[in-house]
Design a protein around this motif. Structure first.
Motif, mmCIF file in Angstrom:
data_model
loop_
_atom_site.group_PDB
_atom_site.id
_atom_site.type_symbol
_atom_site.label_atom_id
_atom_site.label_comp_id
_atom_site.label_asym_id
_atom_site.label_seq_id
_atom_site.Cartn_x
_atom_site.Cartn_y
_atom_site.Cartn_z
ATOM 1 N N TYR A 211 34.879 70.378 63.951
ATOM 2 C CA TYR A 211 35.615 69.861 65.113
ATOM 3 C C TYR A 211 34.702 69.674 66.329
ATOM 4 C CZ TYR A 211 39.290 69.425 68.640
ATOM 5 O OH TYR A 211 40.078 68.961 69.653
ATOM 6 N N ILE A 212 33.908 70.676 66.641
ATOM 7 C CA ILE A 212 33.088 70.640 67.855
ATOM 8 C C ILE A 212 32.085 69.478 67.846
ATOM 9 C CG2 ILE A 212 31.353 71.913 69.195
ATOM 10 C CD1 ILE A 212 32.991 74.460 68.535
ATOM 11 N N PRO A 213 31.274 69.284 66.780
ATOM 12 C CA PRO A 213 30.348 68.139 66.797
ATOM 13 C C PRO A 213 31.069 66.782 66.829
ATOM 14 C CG PRO A 213 29.684 69.707 65.119
ATOM 15 C CD PRO A 213 31.013 70.153 65.628
ATOM 16 N N LEU A 214 32.214 66.701 66.152
ATOM 17 C CA LEU A 214 32.966 65.445 66.220
ATOM 18 C C LEU A 214 33.421 65.189 67.653
ATOM 19 C CD1 LEU A 214 35.242 65.422 63.023
ATOM 20 C CD2 LEU A 214 33.145 64.147 63.423
ATOM 21 N N TYR A 215 33.961 66.212 68.278
ATOM 22 C CA TYR A 215 34.474 66.090 69.642
ATOM 23 C C TYR A 215 33.363 65.749 70.633
ATOM 24 C CZ TYR A 215 36.622 67.401 74.095
ATOM 25 O OH TYR A 215 37.076 67.386 75.381
ATOM 26 N N GLN A 216 32.235 66.440 70.512
ATOM 27 C CA GLN A 216 31.171 66.294 71.501
ATOM 28 C C GLN A 216 30.278 65.077 71.285
ATOM 29 O OE1 GLN A 216 29.120 70.055 71.292
ATOM 30 N NE2 GLN A 216 30.519 71.030 72.728
ATOM 31 N N SER A 217 30.130 64.623 70.053
ATOM 32 C CA SER A 217 29.096 63.614 69.804
ATOM 33 C C SER A 217 29.525 62.458 68.907
ATOM 34 C CB SER A 217 27.887 64.315 69.191
ATOM 35 O OG SER A 217 26.931 63.397 68.764
ATOM 36 N N HIS A 218 29.910 62.757 67.679
ATOM 37 C CA HIS A 218 30.053 61.722 66.661
ATOM 38 C C HIS A 218 31.123 60.680 66.978
ATOM 39 C CE1 HIS A 218 27.100 63.752 64.310
ATOM 40 N NE2 HIS A 218 27.843 64.833 64.169
ATOM 41 N N LEU A 219 32.286 61.136 67.420
ATOM 42 C CA LEU A 219 33.345 60.174 67.717
ATOM 43 C C LEU A 219 32.982 59.295 68.911
ATOM 44 C CD1 LEU A 219 36.512 62.351 67.047
ATOM 45 C CD2 LEU A 219 35.530 60.572 65.597
ATOM 46 N N SER A 220 32.286 59.869 69.882
ATOM 47 C CA SER A 220 31.852 59.077 71.042
ATOM 48 C C SER A 220 30.874 57.984 70.624
ATOM 49 C CB SER A 220 31.201 59.980 72.087
ATOM 50 O OG SER A 220 32.135 60.902 72.585
ATOM 51 N N LYS A 221 29.960 58.292 69.698
ATOM 52 C CA LYS A 221 29.006 57.287 69.234
ATOM 53 C C LYS A 221 29.710 56.154 68.506
ATOM 54 C CE LYS A 221 24.943 60.176 69.049
ATOM 55 N NZ LYS A 221 23.851 60.731 68.285
ATOM 56 N N LEU A 222 30.689 56.496 67.682
ATOM 57 C CA LEU A 222 31.442 55.460 66.977
ATOM 58 C C LEU A 222 32.259 54.621 67.954
ATOM 59 C CD1 LEU A 222 32.615 57.506 63.850
ATOM 60 C CD2 LEU A 222 30.873 55.705 63.905
ATOM 61 N N ASP A 223 32.768 55.273 69.014
ATOM 62 C CA ASP A 223 33.532 54.571 70.043
ATOM 63 C C ASP A 223 32.620 53.617 70.825
ATOM 64 O OD1 ASP A 223 35.898 54.101 71.734
ATOM 65 O OD2 ASP A 223 34.764 55.192 73.252
ATOM 66 N N GLU A 224 31.450 54.083 71.207
ATOM 67 C CA GLU A 224 30.501 53.252 71.954
ATOM 68 C C GLU A 224 30.086 52.023 71.147
ATOM 69 O OE1 GLU A 224 27.297 55.863 72.978
ATOM 70 O OE2 GLU A 224 28.580 57.098 74.267
ATOM 71 N N ALA A 225 30.018 52.174 69.822
ATOM 72 C CA ALA A 225 29.640 51.050 68.965
ATOM 73 C C ALA A 225 30.805 50.089 68.750
ATOM 74 C CB ALA A 225 29.143 51.570 67.622
ATOM 75 N N GLY A 226 32.012 50.502 69.111
ATOM 76 C CA GLY A 226 33.177 49.642 68.963
ATOM 77 C C GLY A 226 33.860 49.748 67.617
ATOM 78 N N LEU A 227 33.468 50.749 66.790
ATOM 79 C CA LEU A 227 34.089 50.914 65.481
ATOM 80 C C LEU A 227 35.440 51.607 65.581
ATOM 81 C CD1 LEU A 227 30.959 51.950 63.393
ATOM 82 C CD2 LEU A 227 31.965 49.681 63.655
ATOM 83 N N ILE A 228 35.586 52.465 66.582
ATOM 84 C CA ILE A 228 36.848 53.167 66.794
ATOM 85 C C ILE A 228 37.171 53.146 68.278
ATOM 86 C CG2 ILE A 228 36.496 54.714 64.822
ATOM 87 C CD1 ILE A 228 35.844 56.954 66.883
ATOM 88 N N ASP A 229 38.421 53.458 68.593
ATOM 89 C CA ASP A 229 38.831 53.698 69.972
ATOM 90 C C ASP A 229 39.122 55.187 70.044
ATOM 91 O OD1 ASP A 229 39.687 53.458 72.604
ATOM 92 O OD2 ASP A 229 41.753 53.048 71.990
ATOM 93 N N PRO B 242 38.888 46.724 64.542
ATOM 94 C CA PRO B 242 38.538 45.688 63.553
ATOM 95 C C PRO B 242 37.047 45.622 63.220
ATOM 96 C CG PRO B 242 40.084 44.809 65.162
ATOM 97 C CD PRO B 242 39.695 46.183 65.646
ATOM 98 N N LEU B 243 36.186 45.973 64.166
ATOM 99 C CA LEU B 243 34.747 45.941 63.914
ATOM 100 C C LEU B 243 34.335 46.913 62.801
ATOM 101 C CD1 LEU B 243 32.111 44.614 64.837
ATOM 102 C CD2 LEU B 243 31.915 46.386 66.579
ATOM 103 N N ALA B 244 35.170 47.917 62.546
ATOM 104 C CA ALA B 244 34.865 48.891 61.486
ATOM 105 C C ALA B 244 34.857 48.231 60.110
ATOM 106 C CB ALA B 244 35.861 50.042 61.524
ATOM 107 N N ASP B 245 35.553 47.099 59.970
ATOM 108 C CA ASP B 245 35.542 46.386 58.689
ATOM 109 C C ASP B 245 34.121 45.970 58.310
ATOM 110 O OD1 ASP B 245 38.278 46.637 58.690
ATOM 111 O OD2 ASP B 245 38.651 44.588 59.393
ATOM 112 N N MET B 246 33.301 45.753 59.318
ATOM 113 C CA MET B 246 31.931 45.306 59.107
ATOM 114 C C MET B 246 31.090 46.352 58.365
ATOM 115 S SD MET B 246 29.524 43.987 62.157
ATOM 116 C CE MET B 246 27.985 43.185 61.875
ATOM 117 N N VAL B 247 31.400 47.619 58.535
ATOM 118 C CA VAL B 247 30.597 48.672 57.902
ATOM 119 C C VAL B 247 31.179 49.147 56.581
ATOM 120 C CG1 VAL B 247 29.703 49.455 60.118
ATOM 121 C CG2 VAL B 247 31.691 50.582 59.137
#
Length: 195
Positions: A87-105, A117-122
């Motif tokens: 939970y902690i690494p997802l909260y602090q880092s990983h989800l933010s990186k995916l959000d910054e890339a536009g794969l998730i909100d 929709p950009l997540a379809d690309m990966v």
């Protein structure tokens, strides 16, 4: 009740502002960007979890499922410590990186994650390799090992026979014996190259 409604509108305005701040060139990602994002297993597992979703999901649910996959267990059997370590690494880092890339909100303050929709690309990079390919390779490698083991045993028998001057090796000179052993390994190597 009114305060919750105002808070909800405030979040909606913030989300719109965040979406407007993203540059237009983020509509697609380079392969390097994709590989950089996918180099971390937890980020791959998050995207795997979100692959089948169309609605926003709780970040906590994602963290629990990722922890279960990492520990090869079910969500119900996870310990508190196992959940927290994911939970902690997802909260602090990983989800933010995916959000910054536009794969998730990722709405960090609300703990809500939604696939974009950009997540379809990966998705093509997240496909699991078929297991039949790896088992075929293992079987062929085992066959090749048999050739080398057989060549080694036969070469050793010829050499030992020559040293002990056994009848089946007395007609071979030192050079002929060396040539036979070399021929055994040459045949094994050619067999490996042809397979």
């Amino acid at each position: 009740m009114n305060a919750a409604h105002i808070s909800s509108e405030g979040n909606a305005e913030e989300e719109t502002a965040d979406a407007d701040e993203r540059p237009a060139d983020e509509a697609s990602l380079s392969k390097d960007d994709i590989f950089h994002l996918l180099q971390n297993e937890r980020r791959r597992l998050v995207l795997r979890y979100l692959r089948g979703t169309t609605e926003p999901v709780r970040m906590r649910d994602i963290a629990e499922q990722v922890a279960a996959w990492e520990h090869d267990t079910t969500v119900e059997e996870l310990t508190s410590k196992q959940r927290q370590r994911v939970y902690i690494p997802l909260y602090q880092s990983h989800l933010s990186k995916l959000d910054e890339a536009g794969l998730i909100d990722y709405q960090k303050n609300r703990g809500i994650v939604e696939r974009q929709p950009l997540a379809d690309m990966v998705d093509q990079y997240l496909q699991d390799a078929p297991e039949t390919d790896s088992s075929d390779e293992d079987e062929s490698d085992a066959g090749l090992d048999d050739y080398y083991v057989g060549s080694t045993v036969l070469g050793f028998a010829l050499l030992l026979g020559a040293v002990l001057e056994l009848p089946f090796t007395t007609f071979l000179s030192g050079i002929a014996l060396s040539a036979c052993i070399l021929l055994l390994f040459t045949v094994s190597t050619i067999k490996r190259l042809l397979d």
